[in-house]
Design a protein around this motif. Sequence first.
Motif, PDB file in Angstrom:
ATOM      1  N   ARG A   1       0.856  -1.190   0.000  1.00 17.73           N
ATOM      2  CA  ARG A   1       0.000   0.000   0.000  1.00 17.73           C
ATOM      3  C   ARG A   1       0.888   1.235   0.000  1.00 17.73           C
ATOM      4  O   ARG A   1       1.776   1.372   0.844  1.00 17.73           O
ATOM      5  CB  ARG A   1      -0.908  -0.025   1.236  1.00 17.73           C
ATOM      6  N   ASP A   2       0.654   2.118  -0.955  1.00 15.42           N
ATOM      7  CA  ASP A   2       1.515   3.298  -1.062  1.00 15.42           C
ATOM      8  C   ASP A   2       0.990   4.446  -0.218  1.00 15.42           C
ATOM      9  O   ASP A   2      -0.029   4.335   0.465  1.00 15.42           O
ATOM     10  CB  ASP A   2       1.694   3.699  -2.532  1.00 15.42           C
ATOM     11  N   GLY A   3       1.687   5.568  -0.285  1.00 13.26           N
ATOM     12  CA  GLY A   3       1.342   6.706   0.550  1.00 13.26           C
ATOM     13  C   GLY A   3       0.012   7.336   0.217  1.00 13.26           C
ATOM     14  O   GLY A   3      -0.586   8.033   1.050  1.00 13.26           O
ATOM     15  N   ALA A   4      -0.491   7.073  -0.992  1.00 14.36           N
ATOM     16  CA  ALA A   4      -1.782   7.623  -1.395  1.00 14.36           C
ATOM     17  C   ALA A   4      -2.941   6.681  -1.078  1.00 14.36           C
ATOM     18  O   ALA A   4      -4.090   6.968  -1.428  1.00 14.36           O
ATOM     19  CB  ALA A   4      -1.763   7.929  -2.899  1.00 14.36           C
ATOM     20  N   GLY A   5      -2.632   5.565  -0.431  1.00 14.34           N
ATOM     21  CA  GLY A   5      -3.679   4.612  -0.096  1.00 14.34           C
ATOM     22  C   GLY A   5      -4.056   3.699  -1.244  1.00 14.34           C
ATOM     23  O   GLY A   5      -5.116   3.062  -1.214  1.00 14.34           O
ATOM     24  N   GLU A   6      -3.184   3.623  -2.274  1.00 16.62           N
ATOM     25  CA  GLU A   6      -3.410   2.720  -3.390  1.00 16.62           C
ATOM     26  C   GLU A   6      -2.406   1.573  -3.311  1.00 16.62           C
ATOM     27  O   GLU A   6      -1.635   1.491  -2.347  1.00 16.62           O
ATOM     28  CB  GLU A   6      -3.346   3.495  -4.709  1.00 16.62           C
ATOM     29  N   PHE A   7      -2.388   0.692  -4.323  1.00 17.59           N
ATOM     30  CA  PHE A   7      -1.708  -0.579  -4.132  1.00 17.59           C
ATOM     31  C   PHE A   7      -0.867  -0.971  -5.339  1.00 17.59           C
ATOM     32  O   PHE A   7      -1.287  -0.805  -6.488  1.00 17.59           O
ATOM     33  CB  PHE A   7      -2.743  -1.679  -3.869  1.00 17.59           C
ATOM     34  N   ASP A   8       0.317  -1.506  -5.061  1.00 17.16           N
ATOM     35  CA  ASP A   8       1.177  -2.101  -6.073  1.00 17.16           C
ATOM     36  C   ASP A   8       1.194  -3.607  -5.851  1.00 17.16           C
ATOM     37  O   ASP A   8       1.567  -4.085  -4.770  1.00 17.16           O
ATOM     38  CB  ASP A   8       2.601  -1.536  -5.993  1.00 17.16           C
ATOM     39  N   VAL A   9       0.785  -4.343  -6.890  1.00 20.77           N
ATOM     40  CA  VAL A   9       0.671  -5.800  -6.807  1.00 20.77           C
ATOM     41  C   VAL A   9       1.765  -6.417  -7.663  1.00 20.77           C
ATOM     42  O   VAL A   9       1.860  -6.151  -8.860  1.00 20.77           O
ATOM     43  CB  VAL A   9      -0.712  -6.274  -7.310  1.00 20.77           C
TER      44      VAL A   9
ATOM     45  N   ALA B   1      -3.152  -0.610  -8.508  1.00 23.80           N
ATOM     46  CA  ALA B   1      -4.607  -0.633  -8.337  1.00 23.80           C
ATOM     47  C   ALA B   1      -5.031   0.440  -7.361  1.00 23.80           C
ATOM     48  O   ALA B   1      -4.406   0.626  -6.316  1.00 23.80           O
ATOM     49  CB  ALA B   1      -5.057  -1.998  -7.820  1.00 23.80           C
ATOM     50  N   ARG B   2      -6.121   1.122  -7.705  1.00 17.34           N
ATOM     51  CA  ARG B   2      -6.688   2.071  -6.745  1.00 17.34           C
ATOM     52  C   ARG B   2      -7.373   1.317  -5.602  1.00 17.34           C
ATOM     53  O   ARG B   2      -7.351   1.763  -4.459  1.00 17.34           O
ATOM     54  CB  ARG B   2      -7.692   2.988  -7.450  1.00 17.34           C
ATOM     55  N   ARG B   3      -7.984   0.186  -5.933  1.00 16.21           N
ATOM     56  CA  ARG B   3      -8.656  -0.633  -4.916  1.00 16.21           C
ATOM     57  C   ARG B   3      -8.390  -2.102  -5.216  1.00 16.21           C
ATOM     58  O   ARG B   3      -8.081  -2.480  -6.347  1.00 16.21           O
ATOM     59  CB  ARG B   3     -10.166  -0.376  -4.904  1.00 16.21           C
ATOM     60  N   LEU B   4      -8.554  -2.943  -4.191  1.00 23.74           N
ATOM     61  CA  LEU B   4      -8.327  -4.378  -4.323  1.00 23.74           C
ATOM     62  C   LEU B   4      -9.555  -5.164  -3.874  1.00 23.74           C
ATOM     63  O   LEU B   4     -10.232  -4.788  -2.914  1.00 23.74           O
ATOM     64  CB  LEU B   4      -7.152  -4.835  -3.456  1.00 23.74           C
ATOM     65  N   VAL B   5      -9.804  -6.272  -4.562  1.00 27.45           N
ATOM     66  CA  VAL B   5     -10.747  -7.279  -4.091  1.00 27.45           C
ATOM     67  C   VAL B   5      -9.962  -8.583  -3.994  1.00 27.45           C
ATOM     68  O   VAL B   5      -9.427  -9.065  -5.002  1.00 27.45           O
ATOM     69  CB  VAL B   5     -11.945  -7.458  -5.035  1.00 27.45           C
ATOM     70  N   VAL B   6      -9.874  -9.131  -2.800  1.00 33.01           N
ATOM     71  CA  VAL B   6      -9.091 -10.353  -2.563  1.00 33.01           C
ATOM     72  C   VAL B   6     -10.043 -11.533  -2.472  1.00 33.01           C
ATOM     73  O   VAL B   6     -10.896 -11.599  -1.585  1.00 33.01           O
ATOM     74  CB  VAL B   6      -8.245 -10.232  -1.286  1.00 33.01           C
TER      75      VAL B   6
ATOM     76  N   LEU C   1     -15.624  -5.340   3.240  1.00 34.38           N
ATOM     77  CA  LEU C   1     -14.507  -4.430   3.458  1.00 34.38           C
ATOM     78  C   LEU C   1     -13.689  -4.887   4.656  1.00 34.38           C
ATOM     79  O   LEU C   1     -14.232  -5.103   5.746  1.00 34.38           O
ATOM     80  CB  LEU C   1     -15.016  -3.005   3.692  1.00 34.38           C
ATOM     81  N   THR C   2     -12.382  -5.050   4.454  1.00 30.40           N
ATOM     82  CA  THR C   2     -11.487  -5.452   5.538  1.00 30.40           C
ATOM     83  C   THR C   2     -11.120  -4.237   6.381  1.00 30.40           C
ATOM     84  O   THR C   2     -11.572  -3.118   6.124  1.00 30.40           O
ATOM     85  CB  THR C   2     -10.210  -6.104   4.970  1.00 30.40           C
ATOM     86  N   THR C   3     -10.253  -4.455   7.351  1.00 29.85           N
ATOM     87  CA  THR C   3      -9.796  -3.338   8.183  1.00 29.85           C
ATOM     88  C   THR C   3      -8.748  -2.494   7.474  1.00 29.85           C
ATOM     89  O   THR C   3      -8.293  -1.481   8.026  1.00 29.85           O
ATOM     90  CB  THR C   3      -9.228  -3.853   9.512  1.00 29.85           C
ATOM     91  N   VAL C   4      -8.351  -2.887   6.273  1.00 30.36           N
ATOM     92  CA  VAL C   4      -7.437  -2.074   5.460  1.00 30.36           C
ATOM     93  C   VAL C   4      -8.276  -1.253   4.488  1.00 30.36           C
ATOM     94  O   VAL C   4      -8.974  -1.826   3.634  1.00 30.36           O
ATOM     95  CB  VAL C   4      -6.451  -2.963   4.669  1.00 30.36           C
ATOM     96  N   PRO C   5      -8.261   0.059   4.578  1.00 32.64           N
ATOM     97  CA  PRO C   5      -9.056   0.874   3.653  1.00 32.64           C
ATOM     98  C   PRO C   5      -8.723   0.543   2.202  1.00 32.64           C
ATOM     99  O   PRO C   5      -7.557   0.441   1.829  1.00 32.64           O
ATOM    100  CB  PRO C   5      -8.650   2.306   4.014  1.00 32.64           C
ATOM    101  N   GLY C   6      -9.777   0.357   1.396  1.00 31.22           N
ATOM    102  CA  GLY C   6      -9.573   0.088  -0.012  1.00 31.22           C
ATOM    103  C   GLY C   6      -9.417  -1.378  -0.372  1.00 31.22           C
ATOM    104  O   GLY C   6      -9.200  -1.701  -1.543  1.00 31.22           O
TER     105      GLY C   6
ATOM    106  N   GLU D   1     -17.840   3.733  -3.648  1.00 29.28           N
ATOM    107  CA  GLU D   1     -16.810   4.417  -2.858  1.00 29.28           C
ATOM    108  C   GLU D   1     -15.843   5.172  -3.762  1.00 29.28           C
ATOM    109  O   GLU D   1     -15.476   6.318  -3.497  1.00 29.28           O
ATOM    110  CB  GLU D   1     -16.068   3.373  -2.008  1.00 29.28           C
ATOM    111  N   LEU D   2     -15.452   4.546  -4.878  1.00 27.32           N
ATOM    112  CA  LEU D   2     -14.569   5.221  -5.833  1.00 27.32           C
ATOM    113  C   LEU D   2     -15.246   6.440  -6.463  1.00 27.32           C
ATOM    114  O   LEU D   2     -14.629   7.498  -6.617  1.00 27.32           O
ATOM    115  CB  LEU D   2     -14.155   4.251  -6.939  1.00 27.32           C
TER     116      LEU D   2
END
Length: 314
Positions: free
Chosen positions: A85-93, A103-108, A263-268, A299-300
């Motif tokens: 999770r980067d500083g902007a609250g987005e994600f590198d996979v 990714a701006r958001r993730l679905v696991v 939604l998990t406890t990790v935003p996004g 949410e997006l």
Amino acid sequence: MTETYDVVVIGGGTAGLSAALVLGRALRRTLVVDAGEPRNAPAARMQGYLSRDGMPPTEFLAEGRREIERYGVELVRDRAVDVVRDGAGEFDVTLAAGGTVHARRLVVTTGLADELPPVPGIAERFGRDVIHCPYCHGWEVRDQAFGVLASTPLSVHQALMVSQWSKDVTLFLHTVGEAELSGEDLRRLAAAGVVVVPSEVAGLVVDGDRLTGVRLADGTTHDRSVLFVAPRAVPRTGLLERLGAELLETPFGAYPVVDATGLTTVPGVWAAGNAMGFAEQVVNAASGGYRAAATLNGELLFADLDAAVARGQS
């Protein structure tokens, strides 16, 4: 350059494809990362899904992949091995084949693995005449001679449940001592007509391609045509743990704490299907993926609108 998506769905089973379908129809740029390890792969048919009862799981997933492709969703046969999770609250996979997607958001929807009891023959016959879920397979094997392999005291519950589909049920205590059964357990087993055999199971008896019995450690055999087992659930929560998601210990493993939308406890980050619980059947997984995607899309949308408002006021 790293490809950027509105949403990356990690896991291409029922929950992941359902989420991807909703997101594709919502015009979201979406990527599904599919390692190709669906939990129900050993089963010849999936049951209890309205309008798809009896459909082979492979055909069901293939149709799902065709559907998401129509809406521009991308699918890659690969495995997500890391996520940050980067500083902007987005994600590198990071993908196993190399490269990273953003990714701006993730679905696991990585699901779980069933770890079978180490009895010779069980793994080879799992999903056929060695089964674990009466709702999945009970009707197909109804009124046959059932065996239940007890690997934990919870196997008593399994034996009581399957007695609804057959009145010929034998509970093999295997690695469970008689002392671990409560008085209430024994009374319920007797009321259900379940025979209790306090002996370890050494293997299966197979005639041609058909289960015919259960062989005990003392060499005796019991004629049985179906054996119910209770696999140990191994949740695939590694990526969620890397992100710092809170997990909740259950009798069936540790699963992420989620709200009603997944939604998990990790935003996004949302979870769906067996990634969020042991008992999610195919129909539940489809529903969970849909709910997560619809919530995530909203949410997006409002995050973008609020950002536009802020820019206009600056």
